[in-house]
Write an enzyme that holds these catalytic residues in place. Structure first.
Site, short mmCIF file in Angstrom:
data_model
loop_
_atom_site.label_atom_id
_atom_site.label_comp_id
_atom_site.label_asym_id
_atom_site.label_seq_id
_atom_site.Cartn_x
_atom_site.Cartn_y
_atom_site.Cartn_z
N LYS A 63 0.96 -1.34 0.04
CA LYS A 63 0.10 0.02 -0.07
C LYS A 63 0.91 1.24 0.18
O LYS A 63 1.75 1.42 0.98
CB LYS A 63 -1.05 0.08 1.31
CG LYS A 63 -1.90 0.98 1.39
CD LYS A 63 -2.99 0.76 2.41
CE LYS A 63 -2.54 1.31 3.69
NZ LYS A 63 -2.46 2.88 3.92
N ASP A 77 -3.31 4.52 -1.72
CA ASP A 77 -4.45 4.94 -0.66
C ASP A 77 -4.39 6.54 -0.65
O ASP A 77 -3.79 7.19 -0.10
CB ASP A 77 -3.70 4.47 0.81
CG ASP A 77 -4.93 4.62 1.82
OD1 ASP A 77 -6.02 4.98 1.55
OD2 ASP A 77 -4.66 4.43 2.87
N LYS A 113 -7.35 8.24 -0.85
CA LYS A 113 -8.42 8.50 -0.18
C LYS A 113 -9.06 9.90 -0.87
O LYS A 113 -9.28 10.96 -0.42
CB LYS A 113 -8.28 9.04 1.36
CG LYS A 113 -7.80 7.65 2.21
CD LYS A 113 -7.82 7.94 3.54
CE LYS A 113 -7.68 6.76 4.33
NZ LYS A 113 -6.14 6.21 4.30
N ASP A 116 -13.72 14.91 -3.86
CA ASP A 116 -13.91 15.97 -4.52
C ASP A 116 -15.25 15.96 -5.27
O ASP A 116 -16.07 15.08 -5.34
CB ASP A 116 -12.60 16.39 -5.38
CG ASP A 116 -12.45 17.76 -5.52
OD1 ASP A 116 -13.31 18.68 -5.60
OD2 ASP A 116 -11.12 18.29 -5.46
N ILE A 117 -15.71 16.89 -6.15
CA ILE A 117 -16.61 16.94 -6.94
C ILE A 117 -16.54 15.80 -7.87
O ILE A 117 -15.38 15.35 -8.13
CB ILE A 117 -16.85 18.53 -7.67
CG1 ILE A 117 -15.92 18.70 -8.59
CG2 ILE A 117 -17.28 19.46 -6.75
CD1 ILE A 117 -16.21 19.64 -9.62
N THR A 170 -10.90 6.33 11.38
CA THR A 170 -10.92 5.75 12.72
C THR A 170 -10.73 6.78 13.70
O THR A 170 -10.96 6.70 14.97
CB THR A 170 -10.05 4.67 12.95
OG1 THR A 170 -8.80 5.03 12.13
CG2 THR A 170 -10.56 3.27 12.59
N ARG A 188 -3.50 -6.59 15.02
CA ARG A 188 -2.35 -6.44 16.16
C ARG A 188 -2.24 -8.15 16.33
O ARG A 188 -3.11 -8.46 17.26
CB ARG A 188 -2.57 -5.66 17.22
CG ARG A 188 -2.55 -4.25 17.08
CD ARG A 188 -0.97 -3.72 16.62
NE ARG A 188 -1.09 -2.44 16.22
CZ ARG A 188 -1.11 -1.86 15.17
NH1 ARG A 188 -1.05 -2.47 13.93
NH2 ARG A 188 -0.89 -0.71 15.05
N ARG A 241 3.04 -1.70 11.34
CA ARG A 241 3.84 -1.61 12.15
C ARG A 241 4.41 -3.08 13.11
O ARG A 241 5.45 -3.35 13.04
CB ARG A 241 3.69 -0.38 13.41
CG ARG A 241 3.97 0.90 12.82
CD ARG A 241 3.31 1.80 13.74
NE ARG A 241 1.77 1.80 13.43
CZ ARG A 241 0.94 2.96 14.18
NH1 ARG A 241 1.54 3.43 14.90
NH2 ARG A 241 -0.26 2.94 13.78
O1 C5P Z 1 -0.71 -1.58 11.18
P1 C5P Z 1 -0.46 -0.26 11.39
O2 C5P Z 1 -1.24 0.54 12.52
O3 C5P Z 1 0.94 0.49 11.27
O4 C5P Z 1 -1.17 0.14 9.98
C1 C5P Z 1 -1.19 1.61 9.68
C2 C5P Z 1 -1.84 1.90 8.10
O5 C5P Z 1 -3.12 1.69 8.19
C3 C5P Z 1 -1.54 3.19 7.78
O6 C5P Z 1 -1.16 3.32 6.24
C4 C5P Z 1 -2.80 3.54 7.55
O7 C5P Z 1 -3.28 4.57 6.58
C5 C5P Z 1 -3.65 2.51 7.55
N1 C5P Z 1 -5.11 2.74 8.20
C6 C5P Z 1 -5.40 2.82 9.44
N2 C5P Z 1 -6.77 3.12 9.94
C7 C5P Z 1 -7.59 3.11 9.06
C8 C5P Z 1 -7.47 2.96 7.74
C9 C5P Z 1 -6.14 2.89 7.23
O8 C5P Z 1 -4.47 2.93 10.22
N3 C5P Z 1 -8.87 3.26 9.55
#
Ligand code: C5P
Length: 240
Positions: free
Chosen positions: A36, A64, A66, A69-70, A120, A185, A217
């Site tokens: 991504k 990604d 996101k 726009d119009i 989120t 996680r 992460r």
């Molecule tokens: O696993 P980790 O928390 O590191 O993942 C972070 C990734 O997940 C980021 O690239 C973020 O854009 C994406 N992401 C997120 N929460 C969302 C949508 C996407 O953390 N609701």
């Protein structure tokens, strides 16, 4: 070929430098199904970063962006994106159905559109101050479902949602409507100051019906990222 464990993993290239991103693409090629590319890297590097990933790996590419726009502007942007040959692009579901429909059409079936339902970092307070109806302030999941419906009716391939929402979305819109879940996680991952709140393990996300698991992460910051990806693959395969 049936989907393998690695095909469920989306690894976000959340790096400030293209050098680091390149290293991780090399390291994880064959261990994740999708890379991504987010705004940070795309704004810095432009379309060349898509080329970099495609040259170094057989994995799919998820841009990604996101978009929001119009509808005509989104359509024109999506026409350019479709030429980049990426597999997935995100578009917000918070505007019109027309915007989503035009994005889908401009994707020409080459690039699949995933709707972003609700970011989120929104909660009751942010929804209230943005002027949402009380029913959505009280229960933001209702808003997620409304927006998933918009994505479904406009021909999007799926939505990005939390693991906790997957089952409901699948029940309402069917198995082939994609659920992409971040906030994954594994039990063994210990991250300091983790900002993801509503989390699920890879096994839980699979059991709930998720199609793509965004895992950053826990893999990126592991002592051995390649081994961490392998552990996630095992956990996914055990739950399939
Ligand atoms: O696993 P980790 O928390 O590191 O993942 C972070 C990734 O997940 C980021 O690239 C973020 O854009 C994406 N992401 C997120 N929460 C969302 C949508 C996407 O953390 N609701």
């Amino acid at each position: 070929m049936p989907k393998q464990g690695k095909d469920y993993i989306v690894f976000p290239l959340d790096f400030a430098s293209v050098k680091d991103a390149r290293e991780y693409v090399k390291l994880l090629d064959g261990k994740v199904g999708t890379f991504k590319i987010g705004l940070e890297l795309f704004i810095d590097q432009g379309p060349s970063v898509v080329e970099m990933v495609k040259n170094l790996s057989r994995a799919k590419v998820f841009l990604d962006l996101k978009l929001h726009d119009i509808s005509t502007t989104v359509q024109r942007a999506m026409e350019r994106v479709a030429n980049l040959g990426v597999d997935f692009v995100t578009v917000h579901c918070s505007s019109s159905i027309a915007m989503l429909e035009k994005a889908v059409k401009a994707g020409q079936g080459k690039t699949q559109i995933l709707g972003v339902t609700l970011l989120t970092d929104n909660d009751a307070d942010t929804l209230k101050s943005a002027g949402f109806k009380d029913k959505f302030v009280k229960d933001p999941h209702l808003l997620v479902m409304e927006r998933a419906k918009m994505a479904f009716e406009s021909g999007c391939s799926g939505v990005v949602c939390s693991g906790k929402e997957v089952a409901k979305i699948k029940k309402e819109f069917g198995k082939s409507f994609f659920a992409v879940t971040p906030g994954i996680r594994p039990e063994w991952s210990i991250l300091e100051n983790d900002d993801q709140k509503r989390i699920t393990t890879p096994g839980q996300a699979i059991t709930l019906g998720s199609d793509l698991l965004v895992i950053g992460r826990p893999i990126r910051d592991a002592a051995d990222p390649s081994e961490a990806a392998q552990k996630v693959i095992k956990e996914i395969e055990a739950s399939l």
